[in-house]
Design a protein around this motif. Structure first.
Motif, PDB file in Angstrom:
ATOM      1  N   ALA A  49       7.233  -0.047  -3.271  1.00 25.25           N
ATOM      2  CA  ALA A  49       8.281  -1.044  -3.035  1.00 25.25           C
ATOM      3  C   ALA A  49       9.568  -0.348  -2.599  1.00 25.25           C
ATOM      4  CB  ALA A  49       8.520  -1.868  -4.297  1.00 25.25           C
ATOM      5  N   TYR A  50       9.874   0.783  -3.234  1.00 20.40           N
ATOM      6  CA  TYR A  50      11.051   1.548  -2.825  1.00 20.40           C
ATOM      7  C   TYR A  50      10.916   2.027  -1.380  1.00 20.40           C
ATOM      8  CZ  TYR A  50      14.361   5.362  -2.387  1.00 20.40           C
ATOM      9  OH  TYR A  50      15.358   6.182  -1.922  1.00 20.40           O
ATOM     10  N   LEU A  51       9.709   2.401  -0.999  1.00 21.25           N
ATOM     11  CA  LEU A  51       9.471   2.856   0.374  1.00 21.25           C
ATOM     12  C   LEU A  51       9.320   1.687   1.355  1.00 21.25           C
ATOM     13  CD1 LEU A  51       6.988   5.794  -0.366  1.00 21.25           C
ATOM     14  CD2 LEU A  51       9.382   5.966   0.337  1.00 21.25           C
ATOM     15  N   ARG A  52       9.496   0.454   0.857  1.00 25.77           N
ATOM     16  CA  ARG A  52       9.507  -0.761   1.677  1.00 25.77           C
ATOM     17  C   ARG A  52       8.147  -1.078   2.304  1.00 25.77           C
ATOM     18  NH1 ARG A  52      15.416  -0.011   4.682  1.00 25.77           N
ATOM     19  NH2 ARG A  52      16.488   0.811   2.839  1.00 25.77           N
ATOM     20  N   ALA A  53       7.095  -0.542   1.712  1.00 28.97           N
ATOM     21  CA  ALA A  53       5.750  -0.866   2.165  1.00 28.97           C
ATOM     22  C   ALA A  53       5.322  -2.200   1.560  1.00 28.97           C
ATOM     23  CB  ALA A  53       4.773   0.234   1.768  1.00 28.97           C
ATOM     24  N   VAL A  54       4.213  -2.735   2.068  1.00 28.47           N
ATOM     25  CA  VAL A  54       3.657  -3.979   1.540  1.00 28.47           C
ATOM     26  C   VAL A  54       2.374  -3.635   0.793  1.00 28.47           C
ATOM     27  CG1 VAL A  54       2.735  -6.249   2.102  1.00 28.47           C
ATOM     28  CG2 VAL A  54       4.627  -5.309   3.441  1.00 28.47           C
ATOM     29  N   THR A  55       2.430  -3.621  -0.524  1.00 30.04           N
ATOM     30  CA  THR A  55       1.234  -3.309  -1.299  1.00 30.04           C
ATOM     31  C   THR A  55       0.346  -4.545  -1.387  1.00 30.04           C
ATOM     32  OG1 THR A  55       2.444  -3.777  -3.350  1.00 30.04           O
ATOM     33  CG2 THR A  55       2.282  -1.483  -2.664  1.00 30.04           C
ATOM     34  N   LEU A  56      -0.949  -4.327  -1.278  1.00 31.45           N
ATOM     35  CA  LEU A  56      -1.899  -5.434  -1.242  1.00 31.45           C
ATOM     36  C   LEU A  56      -2.104  -6.036  -2.630  1.00 31.45           C
ATOM     37  CD1 LEU A  56      -4.467  -3.870   1.212  1.00 31.45           C
ATOM     38  CD2 LEU A  56      -2.652  -5.502   1.704  1.00 31.45           C
ATOM     39  N   PRO A  57      -2.528  -7.295  -2.687  1.00 28.77           N
ATOM     40  CA  PRO A  57      -2.713  -7.946  -3.989  1.00 28.77           C
ATOM     41  C   PRO A  57      -3.705  -7.223  -4.894  1.00 28.77           C
ATOM     42  CG  PRO A  57      -2.726  -9.586  -2.237  1.00 28.77           C
ATOM     43  CD  PRO A  57      -2.746  -8.237  -1.570  1.00 28.77           C
ATOM     44  N   THR A  58      -4.809  -6.759  -4.326  1.00 27.80           N
ATOM     45  CA  THR A  58      -5.831  -6.089  -5.126  1.00 27.80           C
ATOM     46  C   THR A  58      -5.612  -4.586  -5.128  1.00 27.80           C
ATOM     47  OG1 THR A  58      -7.479  -7.804  -4.675  1.00 27.80           O
ATOM     48  CG2 THR A  58      -8.304  -5.665  -5.411  1.00 27.80           C
ATOM     49  N   SER A  59      -5.424  -4.030  -6.309  1.00 24.29           N
ATOM     50  CA  SER A  59      -5.395  -2.583  -6.484  1.00 24.29           C
ATOM     51  C   SER A  59      -6.660  -2.194  -7.241  1.00 24.29           C
ATOM     52  CB  SER A  59      -4.147  -2.150  -7.251  1.00 24.29           C
ATOM     53  OG  SER A  59      -4.035  -2.865  -8.475  1.00 24.29           O
ATOM     54  N   VAL A  60      -7.041  -0.934  -7.150  1.00 22.16           N
ATOM     55  CA  VAL A  60      -8.324  -0.521  -7.725  1.00 22.16           C
ATOM     56  C   VAL A  60      -8.110   0.660  -8.670  1.00 22.16           C
ATOM     57  CG1 VAL A  60     -10.660   0.306  -7.258  1.00 22.16           C
ATOM     58  CG2 VAL A  60      -9.566  -1.288  -5.669  1.00 22.16           C
ATOM     59  N   TYR A  61      -8.527   0.472  -9.910  1.00 21.45           N
ATOM     60  CA  TYR A  61      -8.513   1.562 -10.886  1.00 21.45           C
ATOM     61  C   TYR A  61      -9.954   1.855 -11.291  1.00 21.45           C
ATOM     62  CZ  TYR A  61      -7.635   4.346 -15.030  1.00 21.45           C
ATOM     63  OH  TYR A  61      -7.619   5.370 -15.944  1.00 21.45           O
TER      64      TYR A  61
END
Length: 217
Positions: free
Chosen positions: A141-153
């Motif tokens: 978010a600080y880098l102003r990117a758009v993170t996708l809804p699904t993250s994977v752990y």
């Protein structure tokens, strides 16, 4: 006339060992993204994986000198010029690794503006899964990117697990995340069910409907 310029997917893996579960997760996410893109697009897809382990000395040198060696400069350029980014880190001390953070410290804070990013992490226990939300999302978010809804752990026990009635297995989460990145890269809306390919994602049941199902008849 169809576009011939390839879609560029860059995956950054911060795994330290060989073989690495972080690299394995990176490869599977990249493969899921490529599969979805190739199924729906008439453009070639170029996938590049950047192993930060191979750049560790260059990253440390750049942090103190301010001058990136050619290999590191090439990696940074690839990340900033990618159409879509996959970022995967092992969990160390309840957060992303120092190598992962050091690399992204070298990325200009506006260079990823609007770029879709799929975030993922690996660890020995499910207890560290919140690293995706409390550390990785704020970083991008600080880098102003758009993170996708699904993250994977992926914890150690997730490899080979099929999931259960309450949670998807790792392969399903990988397919969903790769599909979201593919949709975002091609200008779609990753949160929209209308653009999903049948069979890749499970139907999303509204929360109110889930609550209603729990009430006594």
């Amino acid at each position: 006339m169809f576009a011939t310029e390839p879609l560029r997917i860059v995956a950054v893996s911060a795994g330290l060992s060989t073989p690495s579960s972080t690299r394995l997760l990176t490869d599977r996410l990249a493969a899921a993204t490529r599969e979805r893109l190739e199924a729906e697009q008439d453009r070639p897809v170029d996938v590049r994986v950047i192993e930060l382990r191979d750049l560790a000395a260059d990253i440390a040198g750049h942090l103190v000198s301010g001058f990136p060696p050619p290999a590191l400069e090439d990696a940074l350029s690839a990340v900033t010029e990618a159409d879509g980014l996959i970022a995967v880190t092992p969990v160390f001390t309840a957060s992303y690794s120092g190598l992962f953070k050091s690399f992204f410290d070298l990325v200009e804070n506006t260079a990823l503006t609007g770029k879709p990013v799929l975030i993922a992490a690996t660890g020995g226990t499910p207890r560290h899964s919140l690293v995706l939300e409390h550390a990785m999302r704020p970083l991008f978010a600080y880098l102003r990117a758009v993170t996708l809804p699904t993250s994977v752990y992926a914890a150690s026990e997730d490899w080979g697990a099929a999931g259960d009635a309450y949670a998807d297995g790792l392969p399903s989460r990988i397919r969903r995340a790769g599909g979201e990145l593919a949709v975002a890269v091609t200008g779609g809306r990753a949160v929209s069910g209308a653009t999903r390919a049948p069979g890749l994602d499970d139907e999303v049941v509204p929360f109110e409907q889930q609550l209603a199902a729990l009430r006594p008849a």
